[in-house]
Write an enzyme that holds these catalytic residues in place. Structure first.
Site, PDB file in Angstrom:
ATOM      1  N   SER A  11       0.895  -1.056  -0.177  1.00  0.00           N
ATOM      2  CA  SER A  11      -0.025   0.190   0.073  1.00  0.00           C
ATOM      3  C   SER A  11       0.859   1.294   0.053  1.00  0.00           C
ATOM      4  O   SER A  11       1.785   1.467   1.006  1.00  0.00           O
ATOM      5  CB  SER A  11      -0.654   0.065   1.312  1.00  0.00           C
ATOM      6  OG  SER A  11      -1.545   1.225   1.514  1.00  0.00           O
ATOM      7  N   HIS A  36      -1.171  -1.458  -4.448  1.00  0.00           N
ATOM      8  CA  HIS A  36      -2.539  -1.049  -3.703  1.00  0.00           C
ATOM      9  C   HIS A  36      -2.426   0.555  -3.486  1.00  0.00           C
ATOM     10  O   HIS A  36      -1.920   1.103  -2.740  1.00  0.00           O
ATOM     11  CB  HIS A  36      -2.599  -1.485  -2.248  1.00  0.00           C
ATOM     12  CG  HIS A  36      -3.793  -1.614  -1.450  1.00  0.00           C
ATOM     13  ND1 HIS A  36      -5.090  -2.417  -1.912  1.00  0.00           N
ATOM     14  CD2 HIS A  36      -4.234  -0.657  -0.427  1.00  0.00           C
ATOM     15  CE1 HIS A  36      -6.032  -1.910  -0.943  1.00  0.00           C
ATOM     16  NE2 HIS A  36      -5.478  -0.945  -0.001  1.00  0.00           N
ATOM     17  N   ASP A  38      -4.674   3.695  -2.141  1.00  0.00           N
ATOM     18  CA  ASP A  38      -5.665   4.157  -1.190  1.00  0.00           C
ATOM     19  C   ASP A  38      -6.312   5.422  -1.323  1.00  0.00           C
ATOM     20  O   ASP A  38      -5.242   6.362  -1.214  1.00  0.00           O
ATOM     21  CB  ASP A  38      -5.027   3.985   0.247  1.00  0.00           C
ATOM     22  CG  ASP A  38      -4.892   2.527   0.962  1.00  0.00           C
ATOM     23  OD1 ASP A  38      -6.095   1.719   0.741  1.00  0.00           O
ATOM     24  OD2 ASP A  38      -3.988   2.282   1.155  1.00  0.00           O
ATOM     25  N   MET A  40      -8.700   8.306  -0.189  1.00  0.00           N
ATOM     26  CA  MET A  40      -9.434   8.853   1.021  1.00  0.00           C
ATOM     27  C   MET A  40     -10.185  10.365   0.905  1.00  0.00           C
ATOM     28  O   MET A  40      -9.505  11.182   0.303  1.00  0.00           O
ATOM     29  CB  MET A  40      -8.727   8.784   2.298  1.00  0.00           C
ATOM     30  CG  MET A  40      -8.268   7.444   2.413  1.00  0.00           C
ATOM     31  SD  MET A  40      -7.034   7.540   4.002  1.00  0.00           S
ATOM     32  CE  MET A  40      -6.284   5.833   4.014  1.00  0.00           C
ATOM     33  N   HIS A  69      -8.511   1.167  -3.888  1.00  0.00           N
ATOM     34  CA  HIS A  69      -9.248   1.058  -2.767  1.00  0.00           C
ATOM     35  C   HIS A  69      -9.983   2.365  -2.379  1.00  0.00           C
ATOM     36  O   HIS A  69      -9.274   3.249  -1.922  1.00  0.00           O
ATOM     37  CB  HIS A  69      -8.400   0.471  -1.518  1.00  0.00           C
ATOM     38  CG  HIS A  69      -9.191   0.412  -0.155  1.00  0.00           C
ATOM     39  ND1 HIS A  69      -8.697   0.186   0.989  1.00  0.00           N
ATOM     40  CD2 HIS A  69     -10.400   0.308   0.089  1.00  0.00           C
ATOM     41  CE1 HIS A  69      -9.326  -0.032   1.918  1.00  0.00           C
ATOM     42  NE2 HIS A  69     -10.709  -0.180   1.270  1.00  0.00           N
ATOM     43  N   MET A  71     -11.967   4.532  -0.415  1.00  0.00           N
ATOM     44  CA  MET A  71     -12.643   4.818   0.859  1.00  0.00           C
ATOM     45  C   MET A  71     -13.362   6.328   0.944  1.00  0.00           C
ATOM     46  O   MET A  71     -12.732   7.398   1.611  1.00  0.00           O
ATOM     47  CB  MET A  71     -11.508   4.947   2.077  1.00  0.00           C
ATOM     48  CG  MET A  71     -10.917   3.496   2.304  1.00  0.00           C
ATOM     49  SD  MET A  71      -9.366   3.480   3.223  1.00  0.00           S
ATOM     50  CE  MET A  71      -8.360   3.695   1.845  1.00  0.00           C
ATOM     51  N   MET A 140     -11.231  -5.573   5.617  1.00  0.00           N
ATOM     52  CA  MET A 140     -10.473  -4.476   6.573  1.00  0.00           C
ATOM     53  C   MET A 140      -9.989  -5.098   7.747  1.00  0.00           C
ATOM     54  O   MET A 140     -11.075  -5.570   8.732  1.00  0.00           O
ATOM     55  CB  MET A 140     -11.196  -3.427   6.528  1.00  0.00           C
ATOM     56  CG  MET A 140     -11.667  -2.213   5.449  1.00  0.00           C
ATOM     57  SD  MET A 140      -9.739  -1.758   4.807  1.00  0.00           S
ATOM     58  CE  MET A 140      -9.118  -1.048   5.895  1.00  0.00           C
ATOM     59  N   GLY A 145      -8.481   4.357   6.969  1.00  0.00           N
ATOM     60  CA  GLY A 145      -8.288   6.031   7.098  1.00  0.00           C
ATOM     61  C   GLY A 145      -6.672   6.187   7.575  1.00  0.00           C
ATOM     62  O   GLY A 145      -6.396   7.237   6.953  1.00  0.00           O
ATOM     63  N   PHE A 146      -6.025   5.359   8.252  1.00  0.00           N
ATOM     64  CA  PHE A 146      -4.698   5.517   8.542  1.00  0.00           C
ATOM     65  C   PHE A 146      -3.976   4.130   8.317  1.00  0.00           C
ATOM     66  O   PHE A 146      -4.475   3.201   8.604  1.00  0.00           O
ATOM     67  CB  PHE A 146      -4.501   5.969   9.770  1.00  0.00           C
ATOM     68  CG  PHE A 146      -5.353   7.179  10.242  1.00  0.00           C
ATOM     69  CD1 PHE A 146      -4.923   8.679   9.814  1.00  0.00           C
ATOM     70  CD2 PHE A 146      -6.820   7.271  10.482  1.00  0.00           C
ATOM     71  CE1 PHE A 146      -5.553   9.803   9.965  1.00  0.00           C
ATOM     72  CE2 PHE A 146      -7.486   8.295  10.625  1.00  0.00           C
ATOM     73  CZ  PHE A 146      -6.973   9.543  10.469  1.00  0.00           C
ATOM     74  N   ASP A 178      -6.511  -6.167   4.424  1.00  0.00           N
ATOM     75  CA  ASP A 178      -6.163  -4.896   4.485  1.00  0.00           C
ATOM     76  C   ASP A 178      -5.687  -4.305   5.854  1.00  0.00           C
ATOM     77  O   ASP A 178      -6.743  -4.042   6.389  1.00  0.00           O
ATOM     78  CB  ASP A 178      -6.806  -4.019   3.559  1.00  0.00           C
ATOM     79  CG  ASP A 178      -6.145  -2.680   3.065  1.00  0.00           C
ATOM     80  OD1 ASP A 178      -4.902  -2.669   3.647  1.00  0.00           O
ATOM     81  OD2 ASP A 178      -6.526  -1.882   2.615  1.00  0.00           O
ATOM     82  N   GLY A 179      -4.667  -3.824   6.522  1.00  0.00           N
ATOM     83  CA  GLY A 179      -4.449  -3.338   7.561  1.00  0.00           C
ATOM     84  C   GLY A 179      -3.638  -4.105   8.534  1.00  0.00           C
ATOM     85  O   GLY A 179      -4.113  -5.384   8.991  1.00  0.00           O
TER      86      GLY A 179
HETATM   87  C1  DX5 Z   1      -5.896   1.700   5.651  1.00  0.00           C
HETATM   88  C2  DX5 Z   1      -5.680   1.567   4.339  1.00  0.00           C
HETATM   89  C3  DX5 Z   1      -4.590   0.544   4.096  1.00  0.00           C
HETATM   90  C4  DX5 Z   1      -3.587   0.908   4.728  1.00  0.00           C
HETATM   91  C5  DX5 Z   1      -2.624  -0.285   5.217  1.00  0.00           C
HETATM   92  O1  DX5 Z   1      -6.916   2.809   5.656  1.00  0.00           O
HETATM   93  O2  DX5 Z   1      -6.867   1.024   3.634  1.00  0.00           O
HETATM   94  O3  DX5 Z   1      -4.355  -0.016   2.788  1.00  0.00           O
HETATM   95  O4  DX5 Z   1      -2.631   1.556   3.958  1.00  0.00           O
HETATM   96  O5  DX5 Z   1      -1.388   0.354   5.986  1.00  0.00           O
HETATM   97  P1  DX5 Z   1      -0.924  -0.856   7.153  1.00  0.00           P
HETATM   98  O6  DX5 Z   1      -0.301  -1.859   6.167  1.00  0.00           O
HETATM   99  O7  DX5 Z   1       0.194   0.055   7.697  1.00  0.00           O
HETATM  100  O8  DX5 Z   1      -1.809  -1.119   8.034  1.00  0.00           O
HETATM  101 ZN    ZN Z   2      -6.247   0.042   1.629  1.00  0.00          ZN
END
Ligand code: DX5
Ligand code: ZN
Length: 228
Positions: A11, A36, A38, A40, A69, A71, A140, A145-146, A178-179
């Site tokens: 990611s 990947h 992300d 947001m 992805h 969000m 998830m 978000g982070f 993911d996460g």
């Molecule tokens: C979270 C994202 C993830 C995130 C994963 O909101 O969707 O893709 O970047 O990061 P790590 O692997 O650090 O949890």
């Molecule tokens: Zn993601």
């Protein structure tokens, strides 16, 4: 390179955005299978990240599939633009869709692989009920978000349930987690049924991308041997 059926998806949320093209080339050279991406919007999640022009620029620097992805609220408004910018697969959140089936169908109509994502507190059956329009389900394993959060252990049960249910129905969907995925838990997530493993801080936080990606591939190859 060790052979196994799992895919590793760094990611780029945890990459250095000032050197994003080089970061993507580096993880590709290190053995990543997907990128990947992300997105947001500051509404569906409290954070804001990157969007369509950045995806379009990255399309030119890598041959790897771009796994987007979303969000974001109202994802249906942006499907066409993300596909045109180079998305190979698009995940939309069931929590953000009035009609997940219709959005999944839209993703396929525009020519990308469709995926439905579920937050930690959402029942994975929300995605499974539209599986006939999906190529992938994204579970998830942190609150979105982070980057850099701890893996939520109950996600393993959710992955197991989803994989068993897909097998029961004879569906060969990808199952993405993911996460919070790191070298130490990548095998557990894969053994529970995930075949696409996202890792942000676990990869971009490492001093050697080649070393960490190789270690993850080795752990994944061991899972393949253990699984009947
Ligand atoms: C979270 C994202 C993830 C995130 C994963 O909101 O969707 O893709 O970047 O990061 P790590 O692997 O650090 O949890
Ligand atoms: Zn993601």
């Amino acid at each position: 390179m060790v052979r196994h059926p799992f895919k590793l998806a760094p990611s780029i949320l945890s990459a250095d955005f000032a050197r994003l093209g080089d970061e993507v080339r580096a993880v590709e050279a290190a053995g990543a299978d997907l990128i990947h991406f992300d997105v947001m919007d500051g509404h569906f999640v409290p954070n804001i990240s990157i969007g369509i022009p950045v995806l379009q620029s990255l399309r030119a620097v890598t041959k790897l599939p771009l796994d987007v992805h979303l969000m974001i609220e109202h994802p249906e408004r942006y499907i066409e633009a993300f596909v045109k910018a180079g998305a190979d697969s698009i995940s939309v959140h069931v929590e953000a869709c009035n009609d997940t089936r219709a959005v999944a169908r839209l993703i396929r109509q525009f020519g990308a692989r469709s995926s439905a994502a579920v937050n930690p507190e959402t029942d994975v059956r929300e995605a499974l009920r539209v599986a006939d329009e999906l190529d992938m389900i994204l579970v998830m394993s942190v609150h979105p978000g982070f980057g850099g959060q701890e893996f939520i252990p109950a996600s393993l049960d959710k992955l197991r349930y989803a994989r068993e249910e897909l097998e029961r129905r004879g569906l060969e969907l990808d199952l993405e987690v993911d996460g919070g995925i790191k070298v130490d838990n990548v095998a557990a997530a894969a053994a529970a049924g995930a075949n696409v493993l996202v890792s942000g801080s676990g990869i971009f936080g490492a001093s050697s991308y080649t070393a960490v990606i190789t270690q993850m591939h080795q752990r994944l190859a061991a899972v393949d041997l253990l699984t009947p």
